[in-house]
Design an enzyme around this catalytic site. Sequence first.
Site, PDB file in Angstrom:
ATOM      1  CB  CYS A  10       2.224  -0.243  11.006  1.00  0.00           C
ATOM      2  SG  CYS A  10       1.773  -0.759   9.351  1.00  0.00           S
TER       3      CYS A  10
HETATM    4  N1  LIG Z   1       2.355  -4.072   5.834  1.00  0.00           N
HETATM    5  C1  LIG Z   1       1.283  -3.794   6.542  1.00  0.00           C
HETATM    6  O1  LIG Z   1       0.786  -4.629   7.290  1.00  0.00           O
HETATM    7  C2  LIG Z   1       0.587  -2.440   6.451  1.00  0.00           C
HETATM    8  C3  LIG Z   1      -0.640  -2.299   7.113  1.00  0.00           C
HETATM    9  C4  LIG Z   1      -1.309  -1.089   7.015  1.00  0.00           C
HETATM   10  C5  LIG Z   1      -0.756  -0.040   6.295  1.00  0.00           C
HETATM   11  N2  LIG Z   1       0.446  -0.176   5.662  1.00  0.00           N
HETATM   12  C6  LIG Z   1       0.941   0.961   4.893  1.00  0.00           C
HETATM   13  O2  LIG Z   1       0.845   0.682   3.504  1.00  0.00           O
HETATM   14  C7  LIG Z   1       1.922   1.287   2.797  1.00  0.00           C
HETATM   15  C8  LIG Z   1       2.677   0.233   2.009  1.00  0.00           C
HETATM   16  O3  LIG Z   1       3.222  -0.717   2.924  1.00  0.00           O
HETATM   17  P1  LIG Z   1       3.681  -2.166   2.490  1.00  0.00           P
HETATM   18  O4  LIG Z   1       3.834  -2.931   3.744  1.00  0.00           O
HETATM   19  O5  LIG Z   1       2.805  -2.712   1.422  1.00  0.00           O
HETATM   20  O6  LIG Z   1       5.119  -1.833   1.865  1.00  0.00           O
HETATM   21  P2  LIG Z   1       6.030  -2.791   0.960  1.00  0.00           P
HETATM   22  O7  LIG Z   1       7.425  -2.305   1.127  1.00  0.00           O
HETATM   23  O8  LIG Z   1       5.697  -4.229   1.224  1.00  0.00           O
HETATM   24  O9  LIG Z   1       5.525  -2.482  -0.510  1.00  0.00           O
HETATM   25  C9  LIG Z   1       5.709  -1.263  -1.127  1.00  0.00           C
HETATM   26  C10 LIG Z   1       5.967  -1.528  -2.608  1.00  0.00           C
HETATM   27  O10 LIG Z   1       6.056  -0.263  -3.256  1.00  0.00           O
HETATM   28  C11 LIG Z   1       7.082  -0.336  -4.213  1.00  0.00           C
HETATM   29  N3  LIG Z   1       7.499   1.013  -4.507  1.00  0.00           N
HETATM   30  C12 LIG Z   1       8.330   1.826  -3.821  1.00  0.00           C
HETATM   31  N4  LIG Z   1       8.418   3.019  -4.436  1.00  0.00           N
HETATM   32  C13 LIG Z   1       7.642   2.954  -5.528  1.00  0.00           C
HETATM   33  C14 LIG Z   1       7.320   3.873  -6.558  1.00  0.00           C
HETATM   34  N5  LIG Z   1       7.840   5.099  -6.566  1.00  0.00           N
HETATM   35  N6  LIG Z   1       6.493   3.467  -7.520  1.00  0.00           N
HETATM   36  C15 LIG Z   1       5.959   2.229  -7.502  1.00  0.00           C
HETATM   37  N7  LIG Z   1       6.220   1.308  -6.541  1.00  0.00           N
HETATM   38  C16 LIG Z   1       7.051   1.684  -5.575  1.00  0.00           C
HETATM   39  C17 LIG Z   1       8.134  -1.206  -3.581  1.00  0.00           C
HETATM   40  O11 LIG Z   1       8.994  -1.781  -4.548  1.00  0.00           O
HETATM   41  C18 LIG Z   1       7.264  -2.274  -2.883  1.00  0.00           C
HETATM   42  O12 LIG Z   1       6.996  -3.366  -3.732  1.00  0.00           O
HETATM   43  C19 LIG Z   1       2.761   1.995   3.857  1.00  0.00           C
HETATM   44  O13 LIG Z   1       2.364   3.323   3.944  1.00  0.00           O
HETATM   45  C20 LIG Z   1       2.393   1.283   5.133  1.00  0.00           C
HETATM   46  O14 LIG Z   1       2.552   2.091   6.262  1.00  0.00           O
HETATM   47  C21 LIG Z   1       1.130  -1.385   5.725  1.00  0.00           C
END
Ligand SMILES: NC(=O)c1ccc[n+]([C@@H]2O[C@H](COP(=O)([O-])OP(=O)(O)OC[C@H]3O[C@@H](n4cnc5c(N)ncnc54)[C@H](O)[C@@H]3O)[C@@H](O)[C@H]2O)c1
Length: 455
Positions: A290
Site C-alpha cells: 500500500c
Molecule cells: N494487503 C493489505 O493490507 C491491503 C490493505 C488495504 C488495501 N489493499 C488493497 O486491496 C487490493 C488487494 O490487495 P491484497 O493485499 O489482497 O493483494 P493479494 O496479492 O494478497 O491478493 C490479490 C489476489 O487476487 C488474485 N488475482 C489477481 N488477478 C486476478 C484476476 N484477474 N481475477 C481473480 N483474481 C485475481 C491473486 O491471485 C491474489 O490471490 C489492492 O488494491 C490493495 O492495494 C490491501
Amino acid sequence: MDAVKPVNEQETTRTGAGLAEQLRQRIADRTATVGVIGLGYVGLPLILTFSEAGFPTVGFDVDVQKVESLRRGRMYIQHLDGARLTRAVSGGRFQATEDFARIAGADVVIICVPTPLTPQREPDMSYVTSTVRQVAAHLREGQLIVLESTTYPGTTDELVRGLLEETGLKCGEQFFLAFSPEREDPGNPSFSTGTIPKVVGGVDQLAGDLAQAVYDTVVKRTVRVRNARTAEATKLVENIFRAVNIALANELKMVFDRMGIDVWEVLDAASTKPFGFMRFDPGPGWGGHCIPLDPFYLSWKAREYGVTPKFIELAGEVNVRMPEYVIEKLTLALNDRRKAMRGSRVLVLGIAYKKDIDDPRESPAFEIIEGLLRLGAEVSYHDPHVPKAPRMRSWPDLPAMSSKPLCEELLRGQDAVVIVTDHKAVDYAAVARHAPLVVDTRGVYRERLENVVKA
Ligand SMILES: NC(=O)c1ccc[n+]([C@@H]2O[C@H](COP(=O)([O-])OP(=O)(O)OC[C@H]3O[C@@H](n4cnc5c(N)ncnc54)[C@H](O)[C@@H]3O)[C@@H](O)[C@H]2O)c1
C-alpha cells in the site's frame, strides 16, 4: 479531461428501484450470494467474514493453487486463523473456484485484486481491467458490483462503469456499482475486518444504499460518503498521510544522526505530549502493497488536472533513498573496523516489510540485499516468518535464499548483522551479545552499545 459526472439520484429509474429492493431483501434475509474476486490478504478475510455472517459465498481467484488450497481447507495466510476456513468449508457456505462463469450466480460481487505500479511508477490497472471484463462477461440484472482495490478517484465511475456498460446493461438501472476501500492491518490483533469502520460510496444513491446494506451486515460501522470518488480519495488520503509522515521521520533520523542525537530517544520523549502529536517511526525505507504504491495513484491522476502534489513526490524521494542510507551506514561502520564491504558476511535480520507478519511485498530488505550483493558482500538472512524468500517482481535477479536458523554460531560468523524488520520472535539481546557489529534500522536498542550502530 473533464470528469465524468456520477449518475445521480434522478437518473435512477423505477426498474432500478425495483431491482434494488429485491436485492435489499435478499441481503436482509442473508440469502444474497456474495462473490469475492481475488482471495489474497484482503479478499480472503472478507469472504470468511461474510460466510460467518450467514451468507452463501463464492470466492474467485486466477491462482489455481490458492483455489485448490481453499477447497481442501488449507489456509495460506499466516496471520489468519485456519479454523475459520475449516468451519467455512465444512459449514457449506463457502466455495472457492476459478470458474468465472459462476459470477452470474452471485448477487453481490466484490473485487479485491492487486493494484500495483508499472516500472514507470504509474497505476497498473491491468488486474482490475481484466477482472472487470470477466465480471462483464457474466453480468446480469440486479447485481451489485463493489470495487475494493485501492485506486485513483474516478476508477469506479469512469473505468469500471464504462467496461460494465459495454454489455448493454445500464448502471443504476440494471446493475449497481460502488466503491468501498479495504482497511486491513495484517497482523494487528486489535482489529479485524468486522471491527474496522468501512467507508462506502456508490456511483449513485441506490448503489451506495445497497453497498451500505451489505457491509452493515458484517462490520460494526459503515461510513457513508457522497460518491465513489470520495471513497476512493479517502483511502488514498489515509495512505498518503502515512507515506508523508514516515518520510518526515526518516528525514529527521538522518538530520539528528549528523547532530549526534538519537531520533528514537527524541520520539519517545515527544510521544509523551498528550495532544497534537502522532508518532511515526523511521526505518529502512517503506514497504508493503500500500504505502509505497498508492500515493502515486493520486499524483498520476492529479497530472490530468494540471496539478502535481509535491508532498507525495518528496515523500517518495526520501523513503526510496533509505535502503541506500542503511548501506552507507553499514559501509562506514565496517570501514571503522578496517573492513571492506567486498567479502564481508552480512546477515539481514527480517525481510517481511513490517514486524510479526509474513508479507515481504515491496520490503526494503530486497533493495538492501541487492545493494549489498552488488558491493560484493556475502549475504544471508533470517526471518522467523518468511522461511523462503519468494521471487520478487521488482528484484528478479536476486538468488534463491532461505532463512538461516538464528544461533550463536551464525551470529559470531558474521561481519555484520542488519536489523531490517524488528520481529518480536527474535532475541535481540543475544544478537547484540554475539554479533561483532549490528546495524539497527528500527531503534530496537534504546541503550548505547559498543557494537551497535543506528541507521
Ligand atoms: N494487503 C493489505 O493490507 C491491503 C490493505 C488495504 C488495501 N489493499 C488493497 O486491496 C487490493 C488487494 O490487495 P491484497 O493485499 O489482497 O493483494 P493479494 O496479492 O494478497 O491478493 C490479490 C489476489 O487476487 C488474485 N488475482 C489477481 N488477478 C486476478 C484476476 N484477474 N481475477 C481473480 N483474481 C485475481 C491473486 O491471485 C491474489 O490471490 C489492492 O488494491 C490493495 O492495494 C490491501
